[in-house]
Design an enzyme around this catalytic site. Structure first.
Site, mmCIF file in Angstrom:
data_model
loop_
_atom_site.group_PDB
_atom_site.id
_atom_site.type_symbol
_atom_site.label_atom_id
_atom_site.label_comp_id
_atom_site.label_asym_id
_atom_site.label_seq_id
_atom_site.Cartn_x
_atom_site.Cartn_y
_atom_site.Cartn_z
ATOM 1 C CG HIS A 36 -1.927 1.089 1.239
ATOM 2 N ND1 HIS A 36 -3.099 1.001 1.947
ATOM 3 C CD2 HIS A 36 -1.966 2.303 0.632
ATOM 4 C CE1 HIS A 36 -3.808 2.101 1.772
ATOM 5 N NE2 HIS A 36 -3.126 2.914 0.978
ATOM 6 C CD GLU B 273 -4.243 -3.310 0.532
ATOM 7 O OE1 GLU B 273 -3.952 -2.439 1.395
ATOM 8 O OE2 GLU B 273 -4.626 -4.441 0.837
ATOM 9 C CG HIS C 252 -7.440 -4.051 8.760
ATOM 10 N ND1 HIS C 252 -6.755 -3.170 7.959
ATOM 11 C CD2 HIS C 252 -7.361 -3.543 10.012
ATOM 12 C CE1 HIS C 252 -6.298 -2.170 8.671
ATOM 13 N NE2 HIS C 252 -6.637 -2.368 9.924
#
Length: 248
Positions: free
Chosen positions: A44, A76, A200
């Protein structure tokens, strides 16, 4: 078939960035993860480059292309113009779009698909022209209207935000209730023809219940919990443990 495992390298990069030194090596530990059986690598890249740096992306792309051609690269991020240009240069197999403010420490909510439908539809179309699969970050309890709008964007998958579930590590009753919420959302998404990823705060301990309730789960991307596990078991050992928790 059990879900695939993509190893998020952000926590490794954040540790590296504490010093002006090249270790721990993002690509080196990515290589160990893929050798141990991980199916892909996730990053990310945030605008401030506080963990993954933009310069890491070509190296990870080359690692996969040269040594692990069956693996996938998942990037991401919030779909700013700079992010989209970065993705198009890197050509990942999957792009996961998140609604994050650049200042957020981590992703903590899904898209409002209804409110952002037109924007997301245009961005998904642009990304799919590059050949990437597109996944959209989704609240764990998204309703039928929201999921219908997610489907209308043209995206291939949603990624269920599992942070609330991961936060219940000391409350088994609440965790079981949240698994059911995630399961109902996944079921509704599948009925619409959307694939389902999840990510997550997933751990070796909480993955089995999730995998059992979501048998068609396509992929999990895991960074913090897997990196913490690797401090105790090594990266290869951590990957093996997480694959086992998924039923692989």
């Amino acid at each position: 078939m059990p879900a695939k495992l993509s190893v998020n390298l952000n926590a490794i990069a954040m540790l590296r960035n504490r010093r002006d030194l090249p270790w721990p090596s993002v690509t080196g530990l990515g290589r160990i993860a893929l050798e141990a059986g991980a199916h892909g690598l996730t990053v990310h890249p945030r605008p401030d480059q506080r963990h993954i740096r933009f310069t890491d992306l070509p190296d990870i792309r080359a690692l996969i292309d040269d040594e692990f051609p069956d693996a996938e690269f998942n990037i991401e991020g919030y779909p700013s113009g700079d992010f989209l240009a970065l993705v198009e240069r890197t050509e990942p197999e999957q792009v996961t779009l998140v609604p994050d403010d650049p200042e957020q420490p981590t992703s903590d909510h899904g898209w409002d698909f209804v409110a952002n439908l037109d924007m997301l539809k245009a961005i998904v179309a642009r990304l799919k022209k590059s050949g990437a699969r597109v996944s959209l970050f989704c609240d764990p309890d998204a309703d039928a209207e929201q999921l219908g709008a997610a489907k209308a964007t043209g995206a291939d998958r949603i990624e269920l935000y599992t942070g609330p579930y991961g936060a219940c590590h000391e409350d088994p009753k609440k965790a079981a209730a949240l698994v059911e919420v995630l399961g109902r959302t996944a079921d509704a998404a599948h009925d619409l023809g959307l694939g389902v990823n999840a990510g997550h705060d997933l751990t070796v301990e909480n993955l089995p219940a999730l995998a059992k309730r979501l048998p068609a789960l396509a992929e999990v991307s895991i960074g913090h919990g897997l990196t913490a596990d690797a401090l105790e078991y090594g990266m290869a050992g951590a990957v093996t443990r997480f694959l086992g928790a998924l039923g692989r």
